[in-house]
Design an enzyme around this catalytic site. Sequence first.
Site, PDB file in Angstrom:
ATOM      1  N   ASP A   1       0.207  -0.701   0.303  1.00  0.00           N
ATOM      2  CA  ASP A   1      -0.025   0.226  -0.096  1.00  0.00           C
ATOM      3  C   ASP A   1       0.818   1.335  -0.124  1.00  0.00           C
ATOM      4  O   ASP A   1       1.565   1.403   1.274  1.00  0.00           O
ATOM      5  CB  ASP A   1      -0.786   0.061   1.551  1.00  0.00           C
ATOM      6  CG  ASP A   1      -1.945   1.170   1.076  1.00  0.00           C
ATOM      7  OD1 ASP A   1      -2.214   2.249  -0.011  1.00  0.00           O
ATOM      8  OD2 ASP A   1      -2.898   0.346   1.876  1.00  0.00           O
TER       9      ASP A   1
ATOM     10  N   ASP B   1      -8.712  -3.946   6.016  1.00  0.00           N
ATOM     11  CA  ASP B   1     -10.298  -5.130   5.110  1.00  0.00           C
ATOM     12  C   ASP B   1     -10.165  -4.417   3.481  1.00  0.00           C
ATOM     13  O   ASP B   1     -10.336  -5.234   2.773  1.00  0.00           O
ATOM     14  CB  ASP B   1     -11.618  -4.747   5.745  1.00  0.00           C
ATOM     15  CG  ASP B   1     -11.666  -2.689   5.468  1.00  0.00           C
ATOM     16  OD1 ASP B   1     -11.659  -2.228   4.789  1.00  0.00           O
ATOM     17  OD2 ASP B   1     -12.578  -2.638   6.799  1.00  0.00           O
ATOM     18  N   ARG B   2     -10.059  -3.335   3.329  1.00  0.00           N
ATOM     19  CA  ARG B   2     -10.068  -3.021   2.067  1.00  0.00           C
ATOM     20  C   ARG B   2      -8.499  -3.523   1.116  1.00  0.00           C
ATOM     21  O   ARG B   2      -9.622  -3.914   0.470  1.00  0.00           O
ATOM     22  CB  ARG B   2      -9.941  -2.061   1.379  1.00  0.00           C
ATOM     23  CG  ARG B   2      -9.624  -0.562   2.013  1.00  0.00           C
ATOM     24  CD  ARG B   2     -10.230   0.530   1.527  1.00  0.00           C
ATOM     25  NE  ARG B   2      -9.175   2.031   2.890  1.00  0.00           N
ATOM     26  CZ  ARG B   2      -9.032   2.126   3.113  1.00  0.00           C
ATOM     27  NH1 ARG B   2      -9.913   1.840   4.416  1.00  0.00           N
ATOM     28  NH2 ARG B   2      -8.200   3.055   3.787  1.00  0.00           N
TER      29      ARG B   2
ATOM     30  N   HIS C   1      -2.273  10.833  -0.806  1.00  0.00           N
ATOM     31  CA  HIS C   1      -2.457  10.700  -2.627  1.00  0.00           C
ATOM     32  C   HIS C   1      -3.778  10.355  -2.628  1.00  0.00           C
ATOM     33  O   HIS C   1      -4.170  11.507  -2.189  1.00  0.00           O
ATOM     34  CB  HIS C   1      -1.328   8.983  -2.211  1.00  0.00           C
ATOM     35  CG  HIS C   1      -2.571   7.916  -1.461  1.00  0.00           C
ATOM     36  ND1 HIS C   1      -3.776   7.357  -1.616  1.00  0.00           N
ATOM     37  CD2 HIS C   1      -2.481   8.268  -0.540  1.00  0.00           C
ATOM     38  CE1 HIS C   1      -3.944   6.587  -0.850  1.00  0.00           C
ATOM     39  NE2 HIS C   1      -2.851   6.784  -0.187  1.00  0.00           N
TER      40      HIS C   1
ATOM     41  N   HIS D   1      -1.149   2.240  -5.051  1.00  0.00           N
ATOM     42  CA  HIS D   1      -1.298   3.227  -5.442  1.00  0.00           C
ATOM     43  C   HIS D   1       0.323   4.415  -5.215  1.00  0.00           C
ATOM     44  O   HIS D   1       0.698   3.033  -4.065  1.00  0.00           O
ATOM     45  CB  HIS D   1      -2.760   4.392  -5.067  1.00  0.00           C
ATOM     46  CG  HIS D   1      -2.304   4.237  -3.312  1.00  0.00           C
ATOM     47  ND1 HIS D   1      -1.251   4.688  -2.483  1.00  0.00           N
ATOM     48  CD2 HIS D   1      -3.248   3.577  -2.508  1.00  0.00           C
ATOM     49  CE1 HIS D   1      -1.860   4.774  -1.548  1.00  0.00           C
ATOM     50  NE2 HIS D   1      -3.322   4.157  -1.319  1.00  0.00           N
TER      51      HIS D   1
ATOM     52  N   THR E   1      -7.004   3.806  -1.731  1.00  0.00           N
ATOM     53  CA  THR E   1      -6.679   2.477  -1.628  1.00  0.00           C
ATOM     54  C   THR E   1      -7.837   1.734  -2.438  1.00  0.00           C
ATOM     55  O   THR E   1      -7.332   0.259  -2.897  1.00  0.00           O
ATOM     56  CB  THR E   1      -6.182   2.282  -0.283  1.00  0.00           C
ATOM     57  OG1 THR E   1      -5.317   3.074   0.083  1.00  0.00           O
ATOM     58  CG2 THR E   1      -5.628   0.930   0.305  1.00  0.00           C
TER      59      THR E   1
ATOM     60  N   ASN F   1     -12.330   5.119  -1.298  1.00  0.00           N
ATOM     61  CA  ASN F   1     -12.836   4.941  -0.015  1.00  0.00           C
ATOM     62  C   ASN F   1     -13.918   4.910   0.327  1.00  0.00           C
ATOM     63  O   ASN F   1     -14.260   4.181   1.002  1.00  0.00           O
ATOM     64  CB  ASN F   1     -11.779   5.153   0.647  1.00  0.00           C
ATOM     65  CG  ASN F   1     -10.016   4.902   0.107  1.00  0.00           C
ATOM     66  OD1 ASN F   1     -10.006   3.708  -0.864  1.00  0.00           O
ATOM     67  ND2 ASN F   1      -9.440   5.192   1.111  1.00  0.00           N
TER      68      ASN F   1
ATOM     69  N   HIS G   1       1.219   8.143   5.423  1.00  0.00           N
ATOM     70  CA  HIS G   1       0.458   9.531   6.088  1.00  0.00           C
ATOM     71  C   HIS G   1       0.664  10.053   6.563  1.00  0.00           C
ATOM     72  O   HIS G   1       0.901  11.609   7.051  1.00  0.00           O
ATOM     73  CB  HIS G   1      -1.102   9.262   5.468  1.00  0.00           C
ATOM     74  CG  HIS G   1      -2.140   8.577   4.764  1.00  0.00           C
ATOM     75  ND1 HIS G   1      -2.174   9.496   3.512  1.00  0.00           N
ATOM     76  CD2 HIS G   1      -2.140   7.565   4.355  1.00  0.00           C
ATOM     77  CE1 HIS G   1      -2.716   9.113   2.273  1.00  0.00           C
ATOM     78  NE2 HIS G   1      -2.614   7.628   3.358  1.00  0.00           N
TER      79      HIS G   1
END
Length: 566
Positions: free
Chosen positions: A51, A175-176, A494, A350, A91, A112, A308
């Site tokens: 990620d 989770d994603r 991002h 990304h 994400t 998201n 981040h």
Amino acid sequence: MSLSRITLAALAALSLGAAGPVLAQTAQTAAPQTARAALTPPKLIVTIVVDQFSANLFDQYRSRYSGGLRRMADQGLVSINGYQTHGLTETCPGHSTILTGLHPSETGIPANDWIDAKTGKEVYCLAAPQNHLAHGRDDTDNGPVGPEQLRATTLGDWLKAVSPESKVVAVSGKDRGAINLAGHQGQAFWFTGDFGLTTYVEPGETAQAKLAPVADYNRAFRQGMSLAPVTWDYAHDQCRALAGDWTIRGQTFHSTLPPAGLKFDTSPLLDEATLEAAEYLLDSQKLGQGPATDMLGVSLSATDRIGHLYGTQGPEMCEQMLRLDAALGEFLDRLAQVPGGVLVVLTADHGGSDFVERLHDHGYPHARRADMAAIQGVNDALKARFNLSADPLQVGGSGLMVADAQHRSLPDPLRTQVAEAAVEMLRALPDVAFAETRDRLLAEPLPDSREPEMMSLRERMRLSTVAERSPDIQFAWAQNVTAGGRVGSTLAGHGTPWEYDRRVPILFWWPGATGEERFLPIRTIDIAPTLAHVIGVATPKVEGRCIDLNGFAVADCPATETTPAR
């Protein structure tokens, strides 16, 4: 002793079944002009998504890697110009492209989250209110989730349709990350708090049954959490040299280790634990050891959370890159022992950029925080022009909604009139690079993305636009301009259509592979049809194309991609 080592020790005490003998396949790559010997299709496909792992970050640390990333770079097939071809690089949409072969415009995942125009409520990209979270806390994480919002099927779904005995499993810090890789038919697990791995529970299922595959791992994880404090300090002098203080919106950010507010899920420990969990699933589920092909998805979330909170050019990311590399090295060692053979692909959902204050001081004077007063000025002008009582432009789903004070969409034709007027005003602002209404973008055909580096800004944004889910106005700040930001929260981000967010590494590796560098661009949507061809699974209509891996002898890739009209 670190948490991850404690977890490993606890797992060893559980006496898991040992892996089988090493039966790694060996690539037979002849000279380009001669025929190549095809390898036997592997019994295990492993998809690793790091990620916020931009191609820039991979290139920056490439010479310093010595573990798994070094091995994949030296021995694998490396595409240094990989692309997420859409414009809103987040994400959930990024993950949705990797194993579907489709852009977000077709996967149905534009961001998201988005705003339900009728209710004004925020909708998470994988929201599934009919489900429950297996750890019993539906008010944690992103609430009840599942794959229903994903409108496309994945490679794992295609595989399960023709081979029901195949196992499809994914693990992540988010989770994603897990659900997008597991698809509709696979098992998805992700970390939550100090519980360990959780998953979603559909109606008619039980949490105990859904967590059974990771029950022993969770016991070991919780034991490790109770025995060892979360620690993160310098292990490399080259990273220590990057420490410094920065002023961000009037606050001082101390870029150093250990960072303030250190937590498990914002440190390298998260990725190390995720890879340990992947190894646990590999062994306990005997992936790649049966007659059918299996799939393992691993989405590593720490680079994103560190990026981040701390940016990408400080000691925090430096240590993360080197520790991730080391952990991936141990993971590849284990994968090389899979009896049925393994094919690994590594990419990112990304990219990302550093926080603008450090960029500014490092030679990019245009890097800055956006002038939000200018956006308020547009709102004031719209209120006066259309006689509105509340600001009509409200943030929602990585764009701007035209809504009332309760975030509910204004009625048409007023909504359309306000949106079109807003677009003209926004385009005049120096911080804004792109503004267009969702309706105008949806009226255009999907662009051809086979030359992703040549795509216009408008074409990139079109590939991120989904009817009813995208905001009324698709919006992008200028390069190296960002909104918000505060110490202790998000400093860098991002989500933009710019190259530092779109370009990602794409690496294929298998035991015995011979290194090869490719400079022509490929896309994340090309991964699924490539892997499908290797394992002999037919694809539905997809937008990606099959890539010759030069070792699995797939130069006869079928023409799987669609060719949208421009």
